[in-house]
Design a protein around this motif. Structure first.
Motif, PDB file in Angstrom:
ATOM      1  N   UNK A   1       0.820  -1.212   0.000  1.00 43.75           N
ATOM      2  CA  UNK A   1       0.000   0.000   0.000  1.00 43.75           C
ATOM      3  C   UNK A   1       0.854   1.262   0.000  1.00 43.75           C
ATOM      4  N   UNK A   2       2.153   1.107   0.198  1.00 43.55           N
ATOM      5  CA  UNK A   2       3.033   2.258   0.138  1.00 43.55           C
ATOM      6  C   UNK A   2       3.189   3.013   1.437  1.00 43.55           C
ATOM      7  N   UNK A   3       2.644   2.493   2.540  1.00 44.18           N
ATOM      8  CA  UNK A   3       2.727   3.202   3.818  1.00 44.18           C
ATOM      9  C   UNK A   3       4.167   3.255   4.310  1.00 44.18           C
ATOM     10  N   UNK A   4       4.841   2.115   4.353  1.00 43.26           N
ATOM     11  CA  UNK A   4       6.213   2.094   4.872  1.00 43.26           C
ATOM     12  C   UNK A   4       7.178   2.793   3.924  1.00 43.26           C
ATOM     13  N   UNK A   5       6.959   2.651   2.627  1.00 40.08           N
ATOM     14  CA  UNK A   5       7.841   3.321   1.668  1.00 40.08           C
ATOM     15  C   UNK A   5       7.781   4.833   1.844  1.00 40.08           C
ATOM     16  N   UNK A   6       6.595   5.349   2.072  1.00 36.91           N
ATOM     17  CA  UNK A   6       6.404   6.789   2.223  1.00 36.91           C
ATOM     18  C   UNK A   6       6.894   7.273   3.575  1.00 36.91           C
ATOM     19  N   UNK A   7       6.554   6.540   4.631  1.00 34.94           N
ATOM     20  CA  UNK A   7       6.755   7.047   5.987  1.00 34.94           C
ATOM     21  C   UNK A   7       8.125   6.747   6.581  1.00 34.94           C
ATOM     22  N   UNK A   8       8.675   5.547   6.328  1.00 37.04           N
ATOM     23  CA  UNK A   8       9.836   5.112   7.097  1.00 37.04           C
ATOM     24  C   UNK A   8      11.051   6.025   6.980  1.00 37.04           C
ATOM     25  N   UNK A   9      11.407   6.504   5.783  1.00 31.00           N
ATOM     26  CA  UNK A   9      12.570   7.402   5.720  1.00 31.00           C
ATOM     27  C   UNK A   9      12.392   8.667   6.552  1.00 31.00           C
ATOM     28  N   UNK A  10      11.176   9.190   6.596  1.00 40.06           N
ATOM     29  CA  UNK A  10      10.904  10.408   7.372  1.00 40.06           C
ATOM     30  C   UNK A  10      10.993  10.103   8.861  1.00 40.06           C
ATOM     31  N   UNK A  11      10.440   8.974   9.269  1.00 37.74           N
ATOM     32  CA  UNK A  11      10.518   8.567  10.678  1.00 37.74           C
ATOM     33  C   UNK A  11      11.965   8.314  11.089  1.00 37.74           C
ATOM     34  N   UNK A  12      12.715   7.644  10.235  1.00 32.65           N
ATOM     35  CA  UNK A  12      14.112   7.336  10.556  1.00 32.65           C
ATOM     36  C   UNK A  12      14.928   8.614  10.729  1.00 32.65           C
TER      37      UNK A  12
END
Length: 281
Positions: A77-88
């Motif tokens: 769904x693209x949730x981790x692709x979108x969010x993870x770099x920003x969270x990291x």
């Protein structure tokens, strides 16, 4: 509970909260179902590959099948692709735990996390992805509630309950609706919500809502959490601009996620329906 499906899902959700497993008797007590019925459901879930028994007459645990389905869904769904770099990136800057929760079917649910603390005292829950956020006691919940009218916020809280039923609940969690409303007013003034010794004893957190493309519907909340001795009011004030900037980046990036696109259509549809209703004031 009435339907077989409801009873089965109650068992699955309970086992998700107990990764080391539970015996049939404990599952029956927690879900308020007869032990004989729980045993039959577990046998069927085992046949389908969703649970397994640790040993003969032993505890039941979830297999990796359902968690893998959830992770696969988030990835596709693209949730981790979108969010993870920003969270990291925010975790590395802050040195604390970063969590993203999303609005889904009228609930706020933790879906992604990044840990920035690499040594010493740190807050690391480890098992909160997929958990429904308790609104009144958590910074993320209060950040979401602060975007609503007081009437709508109280309606959400009344559905879920003001007090979180957990042994680990913090002593400073709001015990009255008036105190909660005061905290929401403070969140609107500060631009971020705070929970100190509230969701968990000894833990402090701050959170902001994530709006789709800055001015659109709220799609989730982004929080920074850590030990209360480190997450002081002064430290939160220092982190606030960076937290808000990360939330803005997430809101812009959400357009690249199929999951958020679907949720936005549902939220906007709901907003149009709500706007057609007369104001309760």
């Amino acid at each position: 509970m009435s339907s077989v499906l409801e009873k089965s899902l109650a068992i699955v959700e309970l086992l998700a909260d107990h990764p080391t497993g539970l015996p049939v008797s404990a599952i029956a007590a927690h879900t308020e179902q007869p032990a004989s019925g729980v045993h039959r459901t577990l046998q069927e879930l085992a046949r389908l590959g969703y649970v397994r028994q640790l040993q003969t007459q032993g505890d039941y645990v979830l297999t990796i099948r359902m968690p893998a389905m959830g992770l696969g869904f988030l990835g596709r769904a693209g949730v981790t692709d979108v969010a993870q770099p920003i969270l990291d990136a925010l975790a590395a800057f802050s040195g604390e735990l970063i969590r993203l929760s999303v609005v889904d079917s009228g609930k706020l649910i933790w879906v992604a996390v990044a840990q920035g603390a690499t040594r010493g005292l740190r807050y690391d829950p480890g098992q909160e992805q997929g958990v429904v956020v308790h609104l009144a006691s958590s910074s993320g919940g209060k950040a979401w509630l602060s975007t609503m009218s007081d009437e709508d916020a109280l309606a959400r809280v009344s559905e879920q309950g003001l007090i979180r039923k957990a042994d680990s609940a913090g002593p400073n969690a709001p015990r009255s609706l008036k105190l909660l409303l005061d905290q929401l007013a403070e969140a609107r003034t500060l631009g971020y919500a705070v929970a100190v010794d509230s969701y968990l004893a000894g833990m402090a957190a701050m959170a902001v809502p994530v709006r789709y493309r800055l001015s659109g519907p709220v799609v989730g909340c982004l929080s920074i959490a850590g030990p209360a001795v480190r997450m002081t009011a002064a430290r939160m004030a220092e982190l606030a601009p960076h937290l808000k900037a990360a939330a803005t980046e997430l809101g812009e990036a959400a357009s690249g996620s199929k999951y958020f696109q679907v949720n936005i259509r549902a939220l906007e549809s709901g907003l149009r329906v709500d706007s057609a209703q007369p104001s309760p004031r």
